[in-house]
Design a protein around this motif. Structure first.
Motif, PDB file in Angstrom:
ATOM      1  N   ASN A  71       0.801  -1.233   0.000  1.00  0.00           N
ATOM      2  CA  ASN A  71       0.000   0.000   0.000  1.00  0.00           C
ATOM      3  C   ASN A  71       0.831   1.280   0.000  1.00  0.00           C
ATOM      4  OD1 ASN A  71      -2.474  -1.225  -0.209  1.00  0.00           O
ATOM      5  ND2 ASN A  71      -3.119  -0.842   1.893  1.00  0.00           N
ATOM      6  N   THR A  72       2.098   1.187  -0.415  1.00  0.00           N
ATOM      7  CA  THR A  72       2.937   2.381  -0.539  1.00  0.00           C
ATOM      8  C   THR A  72       3.258   2.608  -2.018  1.00  0.00           C
ATOM      9  OG1 THR A  72       5.090   1.261  -0.398  1.00  0.00           O
ATOM     10  CG2 THR A  72       3.994   1.869   1.699  1.00  0.00           C
ATOM     11  N   PRO A  73       3.593   3.851  -2.403  1.00  0.00           N
ATOM     12  CA  PRO A  73       3.925   4.099  -3.814  1.00  0.00           C
ATOM     13  C   PRO A  73       5.116   3.286  -4.300  1.00  0.00           C
ATOM     14  CG  PRO A  73       3.506   6.176  -2.679  1.00  0.00           C
ATOM     15  CD  PRO A  73       3.568   5.107  -1.622  1.00  0.00           C
ATOM     16  N   THR A  74       6.177   3.230  -3.491  1.00  0.00           N
ATOM     17  CA  THR A  74       7.371   2.500  -3.926  1.00  0.00           C
ATOM     18  C   THR A  74       7.114   0.990  -3.975  1.00  0.00           C
ATOM     19  OG1 THR A  74       8.180   2.544  -1.636  1.00  0.00           O
ATOM     20  CG2 THR A  74       8.991   4.239  -3.126  1.00  0.00           C
ATOM     21  N   GLY A  75       6.358   0.506  -2.997  1.00  0.00           N
ATOM     22  CA  GLY A  75       6.022  -0.911  -3.003  1.00  0.00           C
ATOM     23  C   GLY A  75       5.192  -1.280  -4.211  1.00  0.00           C
ATOM     24  N   ALA A  76       4.201  -0.452  -4.534  1.00  0.00           N
ATOM     25  CA  ALA A  76       3.369  -0.707  -5.705  1.00  0.00           C
ATOM     26  C   ALA A  76       4.175  -0.585  -6.987  1.00  0.00           C
ATOM     27  CB  ALA A  76       2.199   0.272  -5.722  1.00  0.00           C
ATOM     28  N   GLN A  77       5.044   0.413  -7.037  1.00  0.00           N
ATOM     29  CA  GLN A  77       5.859   0.616  -8.238  1.00  0.00           C
ATOM     30  C   GLN A  77       6.719  -0.609  -8.538  1.00  0.00           C
ATOM     31  OE1 GLN A  77       7.981   4.355  -8.345  1.00  0.00           O
ATOM     32  NE2 GLN A  77       9.403   3.637  -9.902  1.00  0.00           N
ATOM     33  N   ASP A  78       7.357  -1.139  -7.511  1.00  0.00           N
ATOM     34  CA  ASP A  78       8.216  -2.311  -7.692  1.00  0.00           C
ATOM     35  C   ASP A  78       7.421  -3.518  -8.186  1.00  0.00           C
ATOM     36  OD1 ASP A  78      10.348  -0.805  -6.830  1.00  0.00           O
ATOM     37  OD2 ASP A  78      10.383  -1.645  -4.803  1.00  0.00           O
ATOM     38  N   LYS A  79       6.269  -3.767  -7.568  1.00  0.00           N
ATOM     39  CA  LYS A  79       5.470  -4.943  -7.933  1.00  0.00           C
ATOM     40  C   LYS A  79       4.847  -4.788  -9.319  1.00  0.00           C
ATOM     41  CE  LYS A  79       6.162  -7.352  -4.220  1.00  0.00           C
ATOM     42  NZ  LYS A  79       5.095  -7.721  -3.298  1.00  0.00           N
ATOM     43  N   ALA A 128       6.062  -2.951 -11.763  1.00  0.00           N
ATOM     44  CA  ALA A 128       7.145  -3.044 -12.742  1.00  0.00           C
ATOM     45  C   ALA A 128       7.408  -4.504 -13.111  1.00  0.00           C
ATOM     46  CB  ALA A 128       8.410  -2.397 -12.182  1.00  0.00           C
ATOM     47  N   ALA A 129       7.417  -5.371 -12.110  1.00  0.00           N
ATOM     48  CA  ALA A 129       7.628  -6.795 -12.370  1.00  0.00           C
ATOM     49  C   ALA A 129       6.462  -7.380 -13.164  1.00  0.00           C
ATOM     50  CB  ALA A 129       7.799  -7.544 -11.051  1.00  0.00           C
ATOM     51  N   THR A 130       5.263  -6.924 -12.878  1.00  0.00           N
ATOM     52  CA  THR A 130       4.074  -7.410 -13.580  1.00  0.00           C
ATOM     53  C   THR A 130       4.110  -7.009 -15.052  1.00  0.00           C
ATOM     54  OG1 THR A 130       2.769  -7.260 -11.551  1.00  0.00           O
ATOM     55  CG2 THR A 130       1.551  -7.344 -13.626  1.00  0.00           C
ATOM     56  N   VAL A 131       4.531  -5.791 -15.330  1.00  0.00           N
ATOM     57  CA  VAL A 131       4.631  -5.316 -16.714  1.00  0.00           C
ATOM     58  C   VAL A 131       5.662  -6.140 -17.480  1.00  0.00           C
ATOM     59  CG1 VAL A 131       5.233  -3.356 -18.179  1.00  0.00           C
ATOM     60  CG2 VAL A 131       3.875  -2.983 -16.118  1.00  0.00           C
ATOM     61  N   THR A 132       6.796  -6.395 -16.847  1.00  0.00           N
ATOM     62  CA  THR A 132       7.848  -7.197 -17.489  1.00  0.00           C
ATOM     63  C   THR A 132       7.343  -8.591 -17.839  1.00  0.00           C
ATOM     64  OG1 THR A 132       9.577  -5.997 -16.296  1.00  0.00           O
ATOM     65  CG2 THR A 132      10.161  -8.148 -17.187  1.00  0.00           C
ATOM     66  N   ALA A 133       6.495  -9.127 -16.969  1.00  0.00           N
ATOM     67  CA  ALA A 133       5.976 -10.483 -17.171  1.00  0.00           C
ATOM     68  C   ALA A 133       4.825 -10.542 -18.171  1.00  0.00           C
ATOM     69  CB  ALA A 133       5.515 -11.052 -15.832  1.00  0.00           C
ATOM     70  N   ASN A 134       4.386  -9.376 -18.656  1.00  0.00           N
ATOM     71  CA  ASN A 134       3.249  -9.346 -19.580  1.00  0.00           C
ATOM     72  C   ASN A 134       3.581  -8.497 -20.812  1.00  0.00           C
ATOM     73  OD1 ASN A 134       0.606 -10.608 -18.217  1.00  0.00           O
ATOM     74  ND2 ASN A 134       1.883  -9.669 -16.626  1.00  0.00           N
ATOM     75  N   GLY A 162       1.716   2.403  -9.520  1.00  0.00           N
ATOM     76  CA  GLY A 162       1.473   1.637 -10.739  1.00  0.00           C
ATOM     77  C   GLY A 162       1.651   2.474 -11.991  1.00  0.00           C
ATOM     78  N   VAL A 163       1.103   3.678 -11.964  1.00  0.00           N
ATOM     79  CA  VAL A 163       1.223   4.575 -13.116  1.00  0.00           C
ATOM     80  C   VAL A 163       2.697   4.918 -13.365  1.00  0.00           C
ATOM     81  CG1 VAL A 163       0.733   6.927 -13.916  1.00  0.00           C
ATOM     82  CG2 VAL A 163      -1.106   5.518 -12.960  1.00  0.00           C
ATOM     83  N   THR A 164       3.434   5.197 -12.300  1.00  0.00           N
ATOM     84  CA  THR A 164       4.860   5.512 -12.442  1.00  0.00           C
ATOM     85  C   THR A 164       5.623   4.345 -13.042  1.00  0.00           C
ATOM     86  OG1 THR A 164       4.785   7.023 -10.551  1.00  0.00           O
ATOM     87  CG2 THR A 164       6.948   6.181 -11.187  1.00  0.00           C
ATOM     88  N   ALA A 165       5.344   3.136 -12.583  1.00  0.00           N
ATOM     89  CA  ALA A 165       6.022   1.952 -13.118  1.00  0.00           C
ATOM     90  C   ALA A 165       5.735   1.786 -14.600  1.00  0.00           C
ATOM     91  CB  ALA A 165       5.581   0.708 -12.350  1.00  0.00           C
ATOM     92  N   LEU A 166       4.502   1.995 -14.990  1.00  0.00           N
ATOM     93  CA  LEU A 166       4.129   1.860 -16.400  1.00  0.00           C
ATOM     94  C   LEU A 166       4.822   2.910 -17.259  1.00  0.00           C
ATOM     95  CD1 LEU A 166       0.332   1.153 -15.855  1.00  0.00           C
ATOM     96  CD2 LEU A 166       1.946  -0.421 -16.938  1.00  0.00           C
ATOM     97  N   GLN A 167       4.815   4.155 -16.771  1.00  0.00           N
ATOM     98  CA  GLN A 167       5.452   5.225 -17.535  1.00  0.00           C
ATOM     99  C   GLN A 167       6.966   5.014 -17.624  1.00  0.00           C
ATOM    100  OE1 GLN A 167       2.072   8.692 -16.777  1.00  0.00           O
ATOM    101  NE2 GLN A 167       4.029   8.893 -15.767  1.00  0.00           N
ATOM    102  N   ASN A 168       7.563   4.505 -16.546  1.00  0.00           N
ATOM    103  CA  ASN A 168       9.000   4.193 -16.573  1.00  0.00           C
ATOM    104  C   ASN A 168       9.323   3.062 -17.544  1.00  0.00           C
ATOM    105  OD1 ASN A 168       9.496   6.139 -14.655  1.00  0.00           O
ATOM    106  ND2 ASN A 168       9.749   4.714 -12.959  1.00  0.00           N
ATOM    107  N   ALA A 169       8.336   2.208 -17.799  1.00  0.00           N
ATOM    108  CA  ALA A 169       8.520   1.099 -18.739  1.00  0.00           C
ATOM    109  C   ALA A 169       8.276   1.526 -20.182  1.00  0.00           C
ATOM    110  CB  ALA A 169       7.589  -0.051 -18.369  1.00  0.00           C
TER     111      ALA A 169
END
Length: 347
Positions: free
Chosen positions: A223-231, A233-239, A258-265
């Motif tokens: 439930n934190t931004p960094t925790g969500a970002q990390d998880k 990011a891994a989900t995007v890589t796997a899909n 989540g949005v940050t992870a997607l944009q970083n990808a």
């Protein structure tokens, strides 16, 4: 937050004064097995409000609302920041009782401490109320708790909030003209928090009723931004091969991460349909004026919950009014064009 959480009228049109006057659309039930049988207070009331993550913007607002209402009612209020330390919860509850608090309002870092804090309050005959997250008097998991053993709670309706998030996400999906085959939904939340489960389940139900057939990927976070970002990011890589992403979660932290992870990808903002829950982080995306995958957010005002919790405790201790099983504060959907007019505080 599952807070979630119906439990709630579509109360965006209601002012706080109306919500307080109605004791906010409670379920109509009164507290059962968690009742501490606290005696009425004839003199000045002393309360302790113990919050998890007290430096998070939502809880800062909640504390401000609690303090303002306490000042209005002539209550001696002490705020305690528990951080994420479940063990600290028990010690601070014991300390508050030793300092002669008449009532305790608690946002627990971990619901597993519920039975211990309930028993401690009962033994001391001190009134106990929770805000935001549910607590069970008889076990560590509110999701499997008998309704009569849930501690009375002030907060938001997870079902109503999730429904609004899912509906708005579906609207944005349709507006973008996406197809189910190359779209995935990221549903991110801390999976042992009951109110979070209420929210994401309702979001999925509302989305599916409007837009069937889009596959959901459940992502467990802290439930934190960094925790969500990390998880995420891994989900995007796997899909690989997914072109469009819908993102919702328990709170703004999950969606922003989540949005940050997607944009970083390398996913463009126009290919992201993020709908936050809280608006206190979403608004920071909109403040910049740059394109963002955060398309909207449900505004939940912690000030309203803090004020309502203190009012509810006052009514119990001063007037003998039973706690409602649950009582809810209002919410409102906002976006880049409307958040300022809605009164979102964006520190």
């Amino acid at each position: 937050m599952s807070p979630v959480r119906a439990r709630l009228l579509p109360a965006a049109a209601l002012g706080l004064s109306t919500v307080l006057g109605l004791t906010a659309c409670s379920s109509g039930q009164t507290s059962g097995g968690s009742d501490t049988k606290a005696a009425p207070v004839s003199g000045k009331i002393s309360l302790t409000y113990l919050q998890k993550q007290g430096d998070q913007e939502y809880f800062v607002g909640e504390a401000a609302g609690a303090k303002a209402k306490a000042a209005e009612l002539g209550i001696d209020l002490k705020m305690v920041n528990l951080g994420n330390d479940a063990n600290k919860t028990v010690g601070e509850v014991q300390s508050a009782i030793a300092q002669k608090s008449n009532g305790l309002i608690v946002v627990v870092p971990d619901p597993a401490v519920g039975p211990q804090i309930v028993q401690t309050a009962r033994d001391a005959k001190v009134a106990l109320l929770t805000s935001d997250d549910q607590v069970c008097a008889t076990g560590p998991a509110p999701a499997s708790c008998a309704k009569g053993d849930l501690v009375p709670r002030i907060g938001f309706s997870g079902e109503q909030m999730g429904t609004e998030v899912g509906k708005r996400a579906a609207e944005e999906y349709k507006k973008a003209g996406w197809k189910a085959a190359d779209t995935r939904i990221i549903s991110a939340w801390k999976q042992d928090v009951t109110v979070c489960g209420d929210r994401v389940k309702a979001a999925r139900t509302a989305f599916d009723s409007a837009v069937p057939g889009v596959r959901t990927l459940d992502v467990a976070t802290d439930n934190t931004p960094t925790g969500a970002q990390d998880k995420v990011a891994a989900t995007v890589t796997a899909n690989p091969g997914v072109k469009h992403w819908v993102v919702w979660g328990c709170n703004d932290e999950n969606v922003q991460g989540g949005v940050t992870a997607l944009q970083n990808a390398g996913i463009a903002p126009q290919d992201i349909d993020g709908v936050g829950l809280g608006a206190y982080l979403a608004c920071k995306e909109w403040q910049s004026g740059k394109p963002s995958g955060m398309k909207a957010a449900l505004f939940i005002n912690g000030k309203d919950v803090g004020a309502l919790a203190v009012q509810t405790m006052y009514d119990r201790l001063k007037n003998g009014k039973e706690f409602p099983a649950e009582a809810f504060a209002p919410t409102k959907m906002v976006d880049a064009a409307t958040w300022q007019a809605a009164g979102v505080s964006c520190g």
